[in-house]
Each structure stands twice: as structure tokens, then as C-alpha cells.
Design an enzyme around this catalytic site. Structure first.
Site, short mmCIF file in Angstrom:
data_model
loop_
_atom_site.label_atom_id
_atom_site.label_comp_id
_atom_site.label_asym_id
_atom_site.label_seq_id
_atom_site.Cartn_x
_atom_site.Cartn_y
_atom_site.Cartn_z
N ASP A 81 -22.85 50.27 18.20
CA ASP A 81 -21.13 50.92 18.49
C ASP A 81 -21.06 52.22 17.04
OD1 ASP A 81 -20.11 49.87 20.51
OD2 ASP A 81 -18.58 48.79 19.69
N SER A 110 -12.87 49.09 15.50
CA SER A 110 -13.70 48.62 14.80
C SER A 110 -13.12 47.67 13.65
CB SER A 110 -14.48 49.39 14.17
OG SER A 110 -15.92 47.71 13.36
N CYS A 143 -24.58 41.51 19.25
CA CYS A 143 -23.85 42.60 18.27
C CYS A 143 -22.90 42.65 19.50
CB CYS A 143 -25.10 44.10 18.20
SG CYS A 143 -25.45 43.43 16.70
N ASP A 144 -21.94 43.98 19.09
CA ASP A 144 -20.64 44.69 19.57
C ASP A 144 -20.58 44.00 21.06
OD1 ASP A 144 -20.67 45.12 17.54
OD2 ASP A 144 -19.05 46.51 17.18
N LYS A 145 -21.60 44.34 22.39
CA LYS A 145 -21.25 44.31 23.46
C LYS A 145 -22.60 43.63 23.86
CE LYS A 145 -17.11 47.09 23.11
NZ LYS A 145 -17.99 46.99 21.81
N GLU A 187 -13.30 53.24 20.43
CA GLU A 187 -13.75 52.81 18.42
C GLU A 187 -13.65 53.66 17.91
OE1 GLU A 187 -16.00 48.77 17.83
OE2 GLU A 187 -16.95 50.55 16.47
N CYS A 191 -24.45 43.24 11.46
CA CYS A 191 -23.64 44.08 10.43
C CYS A 191 -23.30 43.04 9.39
CB CYS A 191 -22.50 44.90 10.51
SG CYS A 191 -23.52 46.86 11.49
#
Length: 678
Positions: A129, A549, A171-173, A523, A242
């Protein structure tokens, strides 16, 4: 270039011939593996041909033939990129979060092999992202989650004899997709292995702040050399999510809080021995669950989902998990939590973690891990009587027993001691007791403002509003004129001062048409991050039907419903309208209203009547770059409960909608008519 203008590539002949190949060395047959498959009379008579052929392929890939029929276990991961033996890149991944995942897969596979099983490995890589911020790639971000979960489940089902599944993701997805996949296989044992976090640089900026170098450079806040130097060092170690409590880190926390991961596994530093150890122990846990007949349905329960929501609130996690947790519940066949559930939990649960981006001290996520991570937070929540301790966890025992162990464990002591020895940080200043958190001014996480612009609700991470713009009573109050945008790049240009009329302190940025139907519910961290790190940014509010985010901060209200392209009143706002925003960070109550159209405050009631009499914004339209498959995702999730239902695919609801669309309105309808309706 146009096809008609294309010219011939001069060196094309070098691309189609292979003069260096020794054609005499090309083989047309081979000896094949030595030995014999461990077949029995029963296997040959009763097994499907696919199961038998699978043993042949196992041997063909080099597995010892006599061991090919041992219990198979599947390791799924989000691995990306290609590493040389020394760890250097041969082909880059999309992000650090999946770059070192293969090391966890290797450790787990070796442990499964040592336990006398046959490990299999497959992967579905994932996007970043951060890399796709401000680009058309962001339109694929949220739709990717459902697609990846579907492929993960297809891979699981395509290995018919598997005894259990180990899911490795970061991670995000990719991580939410993995949780959806594992929860969606309730009759199989499964364990989730979170991929950990990257380290912050000793000198430099974190991976959240570094994403604002363009906006800061445009305003003269930094020079070219400073941007280049800081940008080089932001990801100080090669693997892991992150360093802030964004969506990736929050998803790791939620996975552990659900009981899907072993205790004290979320947020471990990627690539380090303590991280690799987690993979080995998770493999042992998976085999233990399988041998005791314990499956995902014993772990992912309604009580576990509620525990995860409580831990999310205590951490102050990303609002994106309000999309993912209901989706996990749906995948598991459980009741999806609604806005009322989230509000009730956030009013009862104190925030206990001081971390990037929420503060008050911006500790990186690795410090949260060393301070005790999820089990340390759960100890405090247990003291408040907020958790269901009877839930089963991936370790094979209950949460209550785990917390008993954690309190007196050597692991807890050594981890917390290490934080103080290495960074001089008191772990109780990172994961706080409720009393200390109250004393330090930590506020609860999420508020759901309503009003004439958000009749179905919206979301703001109220804990991340800059305290400098919050009144002494804990209430954020904002009255300002709107700047309306239908494209993110136009809003960013205005924030950078590159538009004819730049954004100024006091403005309310309204970004419309960026929900599921308009842009895949992109996002917009590019917008919120720029405002955070510009001097006037805290005096600007953001209102949008897009999402944010997990590292976003400020007076940013997203998920505004209904979205503009679904007829929501947000789509009727014009430049110069007066917007009033009120967010009570103590009571977690809020409103967002249009209260005037010519600089005169006429109140929310009259503002609502003005909106009702308007047409939609003349520039409102779906983004022309929205891919067809993202449009299909938007339509399917819309009839499945929409954003508040987790953006899932509810098959029964989709089939019912299709049947309604296919039903002839009268006997006169022809087959062609019905086809056109579909």
C-alpha cells in the site's frame, strides 16, 4: 506508441536464437527416482487416482519415495521477490514485508520434516500500500484481499490429503487475506505466523514519515539532499512490516488476539533468531492441533472475535481492521460485528499502548514487542475483566492458562529487560497499566461521527487527532469552508501548493467519489501524511468516502456512508460550503454536518435541507482508471453488506440479488430481455 508507428527492433535475431545452447545435451528421458512408493492393497483399491499420482509427483520432486505417504502439511505464504543464498536480491519483492517470509517458510518446513511429516509450500504474493499510494495501483488494494483469500482457499482444497495449514504473512492485505482463508477452512487445523516488523534507522525517519518527502520538499521544509539521505535509510532492515502501528502491524496484533498465532509472536523483528524460533514452534503447534483433533472452528469463535476487537481498541489500531475483522468473522461463519459493537467496546476499553503514530511517545513497533506485545496488553485487560479467558488458542490451551504462564515466564522477563538494556526504555512506558495510561492522557481509539453528511456513519481515529487542536474538555471542534476534489492527485497538488488555489489552514478537504464504486475505496495516506508533516496541516480537516492508512493521523474522517456515488449527501457538497465537525474524544461521540453554503452558519437542519435540494457534484464520476475487476468487486461487496459488513462476498446475498435481477417482470419478457437485465 500507435501500432502503425512501431519500428523494428534491430537486434531481434539475438532474441529468437540460442547459439550458446549445446543441443546435443538435451535429454529426452531420465532414470527416475530409485526406490518404491509405500503403496498398500487398501491404497490401490480405495484411494482416488489423484492421491496416488500425488505420491509419484512427491518422489519426482526428490522426496524420499518410502516417505512420500506421510501426513502432508501445507505452508501458505505471501513470499515475494527472489533472494540469492547470501540474502541479496536477484529480483525485488514489492515490499520488505514479504521479502524475508521465505526464511520463516524454510524454518517451519524443516521442523515439519523433522516431525515426520511431508511439508508442502505455496504462495500468493501481495502488493504494498505504501508503494501504490497516489497511483492507480491503489484501486486494486482492498479488492486484492478477497481475491487472495479465494486463491489461498483454492490452494488448500487442491491438496486433498493435507492435515493442517500454516499461514505465513505480514502486511496490509496479504495478512488479512490469510486470516480470511484460515478462518474459512473451519474443519482444518491452522496456525498463523505473522511476518514481523522492520527496524527503524538509528538516525533518520520512519517508513511513515518518509512518505511525505514530496510534500515537505514542495513547501521548502527539506532540501533535495535531506530527502535523498532519509529516504535511503527509512527501512533499516530488509524484512518485516513497517515500524508503526499501521494496518500491517495491527493485523498481526489482531491475529494473535484471535488466538490464531502463538503468544508473543506479533511484531517480532524480522530476520532475527527470536523471529525464526516462532516459525519452528508454530509448526510444532500445528501438528499438535491436528493430532488432538482441534481445528480453526475451535479457535475462531464469537468470543475470540470480541477479544480481538478489545485488544484492537487497547492498542489504538488501524481503522482498516474495522473492514477486516468483520470479514474474518464472516469467513468463519460467525456473526459480523457492527458499528454498535465497535462503539460499545471502544467506550469501555482504555488505550494502553504508546506507539507510532498515536503517541504520546512514538515508540516503533519492535519496542512494543519487547515490552510484551499482545500478552502484556492482555494481562492489563484481564485485570479489568474485559476478556473471555476460556477461548482456545493455537498453542492448544486456553487464553487464561496462557496469561497465567506469561505473567511468570522467563520469556516475559528477558524480553522486557532487553528493551531497557538496548534502548533505555521502561517497558511500562510502552505498554501501560490503565492507571498510567490515564495519567499520560491516552484516549480511546475510534469514533463514528454521523450527521447530514454521513447519515449511515463514518470513522475517525480520534486518538490520533493532534492534541493542539482539541479543546480542554477533550472535544475537537471545527468549522471551516470546503475544498472539494473528485481526484486524489488534485487534492495533493493543492496541499503541496501547486494548485491555482492552494489548501490553507482552516480548510476542510472533501474528497468524494473515492469509495468502492468510485476508486475501489482507495487508501489516501498521501493526503493525510502530507498534512501531518506540514506546519499548517493540523488546522486542516479531511472528509472522504475513501479510507485511511493505519499510520494516518489528524482530523481525518473516512468511510463516509453512503458513499458519494451511491447517492450519499457527501456527493452534493460544493466548494465554499461550511462544514462543522465535532468529535468528543472522551465520550467517543461525533457529528459531521454541512451547515451553510454562503459562509453563513444556518445549522445542521437547514444545511440538510439545502443538500436535499441539490444535484450531485458536476464532476462526480467513477475514476476512469478503475479496473473492471475492481468494479466487479465493488458491486459484489455492495450487495454483501458493503463497507460496514467488511467488504466481503456473501454468496447467498449475491445469488439472491442475481435471482431478483433475472426474474422476468412479466410473462411477456423474453429470454433476450432477461439476458439484458443480467
Amino acid at each position: 506508441m500507435p501500432i502503425d508507428d512501431a519500428s523494428e527492433i534491430p537486434e531481434w535475431r539475438s532474441l529468437v536464437d540460442s547459439p550458446e545452447v549445446d543441443w546435443n545435451a538435451v535429454a529426452t528421458n531420465a532414470e527416475g527416482p530409485s526406490g518404491a512408493l509405500p503403496l498398500t492393497d487398501e491404497m490401490l483399491r480405495l484411494w482416488p487416482s489423484g492421491d496416488l499420482f500425488g505420491l509419484s509427483q512427491n518422489a519426482g520432486m526428490g522426496w524420499t519415495p518410502s516417505e512420500t505417504a506421510r501426513d502432508p502439511y501445507l505452508i501458505l505464504s505471501t513470499q515475494g521477490g527472489l533472494r540469492a543464498a547470501d540474502g541479496s536480491p536477484i529480483a525485488l519483492g514489492y515490499h520488505t514485508g514479504h521479502w524475508e517470509i521465505g526464511l520463516l517458510v524454510k524454518e517451519a518446513a524443516e521442523e515439519l520434516k523433522r516431525l515426520g511429516t511431508v511439508p508442502f509450500a505455496a504462495m500468493v504474493s501481495d502488493p504494498c500500500d505504501g508503494r501504490s499510494q497516489g497511483t492507480t495501483g491503489m484501486m486494486d488494494s482492498l479488492p486484492f484481499r478477497n481475491d487472495a483469500a479465494i486463491v489461498f482457499r483454492r490452494l488448500i482444497r487442491s491438496l486433498p490429503l493435507r492435515k493442517g495449514v500454516l499461514g505465513v504473512a505480514t502486511c496490509d492485505k496479504g495478512l488479512p487475506a490469510m486470516m480470511l482463508a484460515l478462518a474459512g477452512m473451519p474443519r482444518l487445523p491452522s496456525v498463523l505466523v505473522p511476518g514481523g516488523v522492520t527496524l527503524p534507522p538509528r538516525v533518520g525517519e520512519d517508513a511513515g514519515k518518509i512518505q511525505t518527502i514530496g510534500a515537505r520538499y514542495a513547501h521548502g521544509e527539506i532540501d533535495l539532499q535531506a530527502a535523498a539521505d532519509a529516504g535511503c535509510r527509512a527501512c533499516a532492515s530488509p524484512g518485516g512490516g513497517c515500524q508503526f502501528l499501521g494496518t500491517a502491524a495491527t493485523a498481526q496484533v489482531v491475529g494473535e488476539a484471535l488466538g490464531m498465532s502463538l503468544p508473543h509472536s506479533a511484531l517480532a523483528p524480522s530476520g532475527q533468531p527470536v523471529w525464526l524460533d516462532m516459525a519452528r514452534r508454530s509448526a510444532r503447534a500445528l501438528v499438535g492441533l491436528a493430532r488432538h483433533g482441534l481445528t480453526s472452528r475451535h479457535v475462531v469463535t464469537d468470543a475470540a472475535v470480541r477479544n480481538a476487537m478489545i485488544v484492537h481498541a487497547a492498542f489504538g489500531g488501524s481503522t482498516n481492521l474495522l473492514l477486516h475483522i468483520p470479514a474474518i468473522a464472516h469467513a468463519a461463519g460467525l456473526r459480523r460485528p457492527d458499528v454498535g459493537d465497535w462503539h460499545e467496546i471502544n467506550t469501555r476499553v482504555p488505550r494502553l499502548v504508546s506507539v507510532l503514530p498515536n503517541g504520546p511517545i512514538h515508540h516503533p513497533t519492535v519496542r512494543v514487542f519487547l515490552a510484551g506485545g499482545v500478552p502484556e496488553v492482555m494481562l492489563h485487560l484481564r485485570g479489568l475483566g474485559l476478556l473471555d479467558e476460556t477461548v482456545l488458542t493455537a498453542s492448544g490451551t486456553t487464553l487464561g492458562r496462557l496469561l497465567d504462564w506469561w505473567r511468570a515466564s522467563e520469556r516475559r522477563k528477558r524480553s522486557r529487560d532487553r528493551l531497557y538494556q538496548e534502548d533505555g526504555v521502561d517497558p511500562d512506558d510502552v505498554v501501560m497499566s490503565p492507571a498510567r495510561a490515564l495519567e499520560r492522557g491516552l484516549t480511546s481509539t475510534v469514533t463514528f461521527p454521523r450527521g447530514n453528511l454521513a447519515p449511515h456513519g463514518s470513522i475517525i481515529k480520534s486518538t490520533a487527532i493532534d492534541p493542539g487542536v482539541v479543546d480542554a474538555d477533550g472535544v475537537y471542534r471545527k468549522l471551516g469552508p470546503t475544498r472539494v476534489f473528485t481526484r486524489e492527485h488534485d487534492a495533493v497538488a493543492a496541499i503541496k501548493g501547486q494548485a491555482e488555489v492552494p489548501i490553507r489552514a482552516g480548510d476542510v478537504v472533501v474528497l468524494i467519489g473515492r469509495g468502492p464504486l468510485g476508486a475501489g475505496m482507495e487508501e489516501i495516506y498521501q493526503v493525510t501524511s502530507a498534512l501531518k508533516h506540514l506546519p499548517f496541516g493540523k488546522e486542516v480537516a479531511v472528509l472522504t468516502d475513501a479510507r485511511f492508512s493505519g499510520v494516518s493521523t489528524g482530523a481525518c474522517i473516512g468511510h463516509v456512508s453512503p458513499e458519494a456515488l451511491a447517492g450519499g449527501p457527501l456527493g452534493k457538497v460544493r466548494d465554499g460550503d461550511l462544514i462543522r465537525i465535532v468529535v468528543d474524544r472522551v465520550k467517543l461521540e461525533g457529528t459531521v454536518d454541512m451547515v451553510g453554503d454562503e459562509g453563513v452558519d444556518v445549522g445542521a437542519g437547514e444545511g440538510g435541507r439545502i443538500l436535499a435540494g441539490r444535484s450531485t457534484h458536476p464532476l462526480l464520476s467513477p475514476d476512469p482508471d478503475l479496473p473492471d475487476d475492481a468494479r466487479l468487486w465493488a458491486a459484489l461487496q455492495e450487495v454483501s453488506g458493503g463497507v460496514w459488513g467488511g467488504c466481503v462476498y456473501d454468496v447467498d446475498a449475491i445469488l439472491a440479488a442475481l435471482r431478483r435481477g433475472m426474474a422476468p417482470s412479466s410473462k411477456a419478457d423474453s429470454a433476450d430481455d432477461v439476458g439484458r437485465k443480467v
